[in-house]
Design a protein around this motif. Structure first.
Motif, PDB file in Angstrom:
ATOM      1  N   THR A   1     -10.883  19.030  -4.200  1.00 47.73           N
ATOM      2  CA  THR A   1     -10.638  17.781  -4.916  1.00 47.73           C
ATOM      3  C   THR A   1      -9.296  17.195  -4.503  1.00 47.73           C
ATOM      4  OG1 THR A   1      -9.624  18.907  -6.813  1.00 47.73           O
ATOM      5  CG2 THR A   1     -11.999  18.487  -6.937  1.00 47.73           C
ATOM      6  N   ASN A   2      -9.233  15.877  -4.536  1.00 55.49           N
ATOM      7  CA  ASN A   2      -8.023  15.134  -4.222  1.00 55.49           C
ATOM      8  C   ASN A   2      -7.929  13.958  -5.177  1.00 55.49           C
ATOM      9  OD1 ASN A   2      -7.041  16.425  -1.627  1.00 55.49           O
ATOM     10  ND2 ASN A   2      -9.153  15.966  -1.094  1.00 55.49           N
ATOM     11  N   THR A   3      -6.745  13.416  -5.351  1.00 52.64           N
ATOM     12  CA  THR A   3      -6.533  12.277  -6.236  1.00 52.64           C
ATOM     13  C   THR A   3      -6.760  10.982  -5.470  1.00 52.64           C
ATOM     14  OG1 THR A   3      -4.919  13.553  -7.470  1.00 52.64           O
ATOM     15  CG2 THR A   3      -4.902  11.171  -7.806  1.00 52.64           C
ATOM     16  N   TYR A   4      -7.455  10.037  -6.121  1.00 50.30           N
ATOM     17  CA  TYR A   4      -7.744   8.726  -5.536  1.00 50.30           C
ATOM     18  C   TYR A   4      -7.194   7.670  -6.482  1.00 50.30           C
ATOM     19  CZ  TYR A   4     -10.172   5.497  -2.506  1.00 50.30           C
ATOM     20  OH  TYR A   4     -10.454   4.525  -1.580  1.00 50.30           O
ATOM     21  N   LEU A   5      -6.240   6.868  -5.996  1.00 53.72           N
ATOM     22  CA  LEU A   5      -5.579   5.857  -6.814  1.00 53.72           C
ATOM     23  C   LEU A   5      -6.117   4.463  -6.493  1.00 53.72           C
ATOM     24  CD1 LEU A   5      -1.920   7.140  -6.293  1.00 53.72           C
ATOM     25  CD2 LEU A   5      -3.484   7.669  -8.183  1.00 53.72           C
TER      26      LEU A   5
ATOM     27  N   THR B   1      -8.427  -2.695  -5.785  1.00 53.69           N
ATOM     28  CA  THR B   1      -9.672  -2.971  -6.471  1.00 53.69           C
ATOM     29  C   THR B   1     -10.439  -4.007  -5.659  1.00 53.69           C
ATOM     30  OG1 THR B   1     -10.678  -3.543  -8.580  1.00 53.69           O
ATOM     31  CG2 THR B   1      -8.708  -4.752  -7.974  1.00 53.69           C
ATOM     32  N   SER B   2     -11.737  -3.904  -5.651  1.00 54.99           N
ATOM     33  CA  SER B   2     -12.530  -4.833  -4.850  1.00 54.99           C
ATOM     34  C   SER B   2     -13.098  -5.938  -5.714  1.00 54.99           C
ATOM     35  CB  SER B   2     -13.674  -4.090  -4.159  1.00 54.99           C
ATOM     36  OG  SER B   2     -14.646  -3.699  -5.110  1.00 54.99           O
ATOM     37  N   CYS B   3     -13.527  -6.987  -5.042  1.00 52.37           N
ATOM     38  CA  CYS B   3     -14.111  -8.126  -5.746  1.00 52.37           C
ATOM     39  C   CYS B   3     -15.388  -7.735  -6.479  1.00 52.37           C
ATOM     40  CB  CYS B   3     -14.377  -9.262  -4.770  1.00 52.37           C
ATOM     41  SG  CYS B   3     -15.351  -8.750  -3.338  1.00 52.37           S
TER      42      CYS B   3
ATOM     43  N   GLN C   1      -3.210   0.966 -16.115  1.00 50.21           N
ATOM     44  CA  GLN C   1      -2.690   2.323 -16.121  1.00 50.21           C
ATOM     45  C   GLN C   1      -3.563   3.171 -17.027  1.00 50.21           C
ATOM     46  OE1 GLN C   1       1.381   2.631 -17.346  1.00 50.21           O
ATOM     47  NE2 GLN C   1       1.622   4.608 -16.387  1.00 50.21           N
ATOM     48  N   GLY C   2      -4.059   4.271 -16.499  1.00 49.47           N
ATOM     49  CA  GLY C   2      -4.925   5.157 -17.257  1.00 49.47           C
ATOM     50  C   GLY C   2      -6.330   5.206 -16.688  1.00 49.47           C
ATOM     51  N   ASN C   3      -6.798   4.095 -16.075  1.00 50.01           N
ATOM     52  CA  ASN C   3      -8.120   4.154 -15.440  1.00 50.01           C
ATOM     53  C   ASN C   3      -8.021   3.841 -13.953  1.00 50.01           C
ATOM     54  OD1 ASN C   3      -7.980   1.347 -15.152  1.00 50.01           O
ATOM     55  ND2 ASN C   3      -9.931   0.958 -16.153  1.00 50.01           N
ATOM     56  N   ASN C   4      -6.824   3.926 -13.400  1.00 47.26           N
ATOM     57  CA  ASN C   4      -6.620   3.566 -12.005  1.00 47.26           C
ATOM     58  C   ASN C   4      -6.657   4.772 -11.071  1.00 47.26           C
ATOM     59  OD1 ASN C   4      -4.190   4.513 -13.053  1.00 47.26           O
ATOM     60  ND2 ASN C   4      -2.970   3.346 -11.594  1.00 47.26           N
ATOM     61  N   PHE C   5      -7.405   5.806 -11.451  1.00 43.15           N
ATOM     62  CA  PHE C   5      -7.546   6.965 -10.577  1.00 43.15           C
ATOM     63  C   PHE C   5      -8.956   7.509 -10.670  1.00 43.15           C
ATOM     64  CE2 PHE C   5      -6.813   8.852 -14.641  1.00 43.15           C
ATOM     65  CZ  PHE C   5      -7.575   9.997 -14.634  1.00 43.15           C
ATOM     66  N   SER C   6      -9.356   8.214  -9.639  1.00 43.56           N
ATOM     67  CA  SER C   6     -10.623   8.939  -9.602  1.00 43.56           C
ATOM     68  C   SER C   6     -10.328  10.308  -9.025  1.00 43.56           C
ATOM     69  CB  SER C   6     -11.636   8.244  -8.694  1.00 43.56           C
ATOM     70  OG  SER C   6     -11.959   6.972  -9.164  1.00 43.56           O
ATOM     71  N   ILE C   7     -11.229  11.235  -9.278  1.00 44.13           N
ATOM     72  CA  ILE C   7     -11.153  12.531  -8.621  1.00 44.13           C
ATOM     73  C   ILE C   7     -12.138  12.474  -7.462  1.00 44.13           C
ATOM     74  CG2 ILE C   7     -11.467  15.021  -8.827  1.00 44.13           C
ATOM     75  CD1 ILE C   7     -10.832  14.625 -11.853  1.00 44.13           C
TER      76      ILE C   7
ATOM     77  N   PHE D   1     -17.873  11.934 -19.824  1.00 42.09           N
ATOM     78  CA  PHE D   1     -16.593  12.006 -20.523  1.00 42.09           C
ATOM     79  C   PHE D   1     -15.669  10.847 -20.150  1.00 42.09           C
ATOM     80  CE2 PHE D   1     -18.176  16.358 -20.045  1.00 42.09           C
ATOM     81  CZ  PHE D   1     -18.301  16.696 -21.385  1.00 42.09           C
ATOM     82  N   GLY D   2     -16.173   9.914 -19.316  1.00 43.22           N
ATOM     83  CA  GLY D   2     -15.384   8.756 -18.918  1.00 43.22           C
ATOM     84  C   GLY D   2     -14.486   8.984 -17.719  1.00 43.22           C
ATOM     85  N   ILE D   3     -14.697  10.090 -16.978  1.00 42.01           N
ATOM     86  CA  ILE D   3     -13.900  10.384 -15.793  1.00 42.01           C
ATOM     87  C   ILE D   3     -14.618   9.837 -14.562  1.00 42.01           C
ATOM     88  CG2 ILE D   3     -12.882  12.214 -14.357  1.00 42.01           C
ATOM     89  CD1 ILE D   3     -11.618  11.879 -17.186  1.00 42.01           C
ATOM     90  N   GLN D   4     -13.856   9.155 -13.697  1.00 45.75           N
ATOM     91  CA  GLN D   4     -14.406   8.582 -12.477  1.00 45.75           C
ATOM     92  C   GLN D   4     -14.375   9.625 -11.359  1.00 45.75           C
ATOM     93  OE1 GLN D   4     -13.216   4.044 -12.508  1.00 45.75           O
ATOM     94  NE2 GLN D   4     -11.418   5.310 -12.907  1.00 45.75           N
ATOM     95  N   TRP D   5     -15.507   9.805 -10.685  1.00 43.48           N
ATOM     96  CA  TRP D   5     -15.643  10.765  -9.597  1.00 43.48           C
ATOM     97  C   TRP D   5     -16.128  10.066  -8.338  1.00 43.48           C
ATOM     98  CZ3 TRP D   5     -14.495  15.957 -10.048  1.00 43.48           C
ATOM     99  CH2 TRP D   5     -14.301  16.435 -11.352  1.00 43.48           C
ATOM    100  N   MET D   6     -15.636  10.520  -7.199  1.00 42.35           N
ATOM    101  CA  MET D   6     -16.123  10.108  -5.884  1.00 42.35           C
ATOM    102  C   MET D   6     -16.570  11.379  -5.185  1.00 42.35           C
ATOM    103  SD  MET D   6     -13.014   7.683  -4.750  1.00 42.35           S
ATOM    104  CE  MET D   6     -12.945   5.983  -5.240  1.00 42.35           C
ATOM    105  N   VAL D   7     -17.784  11.378  -4.654  1.00 43.04           N
ATOM    106  CA  VAL D   7     -18.288  12.538  -3.925  1.00 43.04           C
ATOM    107  C   VAL D   7     -18.469  12.113  -2.473  1.00 43.04           C
ATOM    108  CG1 VAL D   7     -20.152  14.221  -3.721  1.00 43.04           C
ATOM    109  CG2 VAL D   7     -19.408  13.452  -5.991  1.00 43.04           C
ATOM    110  N   ASN D   8     -17.911  12.892  -1.555  1.00 40.95           N
ATOM    111  CA  ASN D   8     -17.889  12.498  -0.154  1.00 40.95           C
ATOM    112  C   ASN D   8     -18.174  13.675   0.768  1.00 40.95           C
ATOM    113  OD1 ASN D   8     -16.893  10.077   1.593  1.00 40.95           O
ATOM    114  ND2 ASN D   8     -15.983  11.874   2.548  1.00 40.95           N
TER     115      ASN D   8
END
Length: 144
Positions: free
Chosen positions: A4-8, A71-73, A81-87, A130-137
């Motif tokens: 896992t890594n942090t995505y801002l 952020t994209s269109c 602040q608080g929702n500007n990251f994903s795992i 739980f409201g956590i944003q995830w990216m799977v790659n």
């Protein structure tokens, strides 16, 4: 095994932020891409004023990778602040990506179905129950 890594996510100042992080931690970007590189389609066109914004940037820091984008269109969620990251989860195989994606999606919302992407990776996004944003790659060349 997955890592896992942090995505801002930023509101148009991702490049400025990542140049700052690069000055703090050193190293070089392993990838930097802009929204203007996204192929246009009838369903999605990047506005001219957003074409130079960062679509994805990667900065290795030790054994981890700090990643980010503006952020994209097409993103309906305002960045605050608080929702500007994903795992971001990097997998060793496409099958592992599918398995983790399916498990994380249970009870959550798929925000981008996992699929082959124009940049060559296999990628998808989820907002879990739980409201956590995830990216799977999954990247065939191991670059994230």
């Amino acid at each position: 095994m997955a890592t896992t890594n942090t995505y801002l996510t930023f509101n148009g100042n991702c490049e400025e932020a990542f140049n700052f992080y690069k000055s703090v931690f050193g190293g070089d970007f392993t990838y930097i891409g802009r929204f203007g590189e996204i192929p246009s389609s009838p369903e999605f066109t990047v506005p001219e004023e957003e074409k130079n914004n960062i679509m994805h940037v990667s900065l290795p820091i030790g054994k981890s990778i700090l990643m980010g984008s503006d952020t994209s269109c097409g993103n309906p969620t305002p960045v605050v602040q608080g929702n500007n990251f994903s795992i971001s989860v990097a997998t060793d195989t496409k099958e592992e990506a599918d398995d983790l994606f399916a498990k994380l999606a249970v009870g959550g919302t798929i925000t981008m179905p996992i699929a082959d992407m124009f940049w060559g990776d296999y990628f998808g996004m989820i907002l879990d129950k739980f409201g956590i944003q995830w990216m799977v790659n999954f990247s065939k060349d191991g670059q994230y």
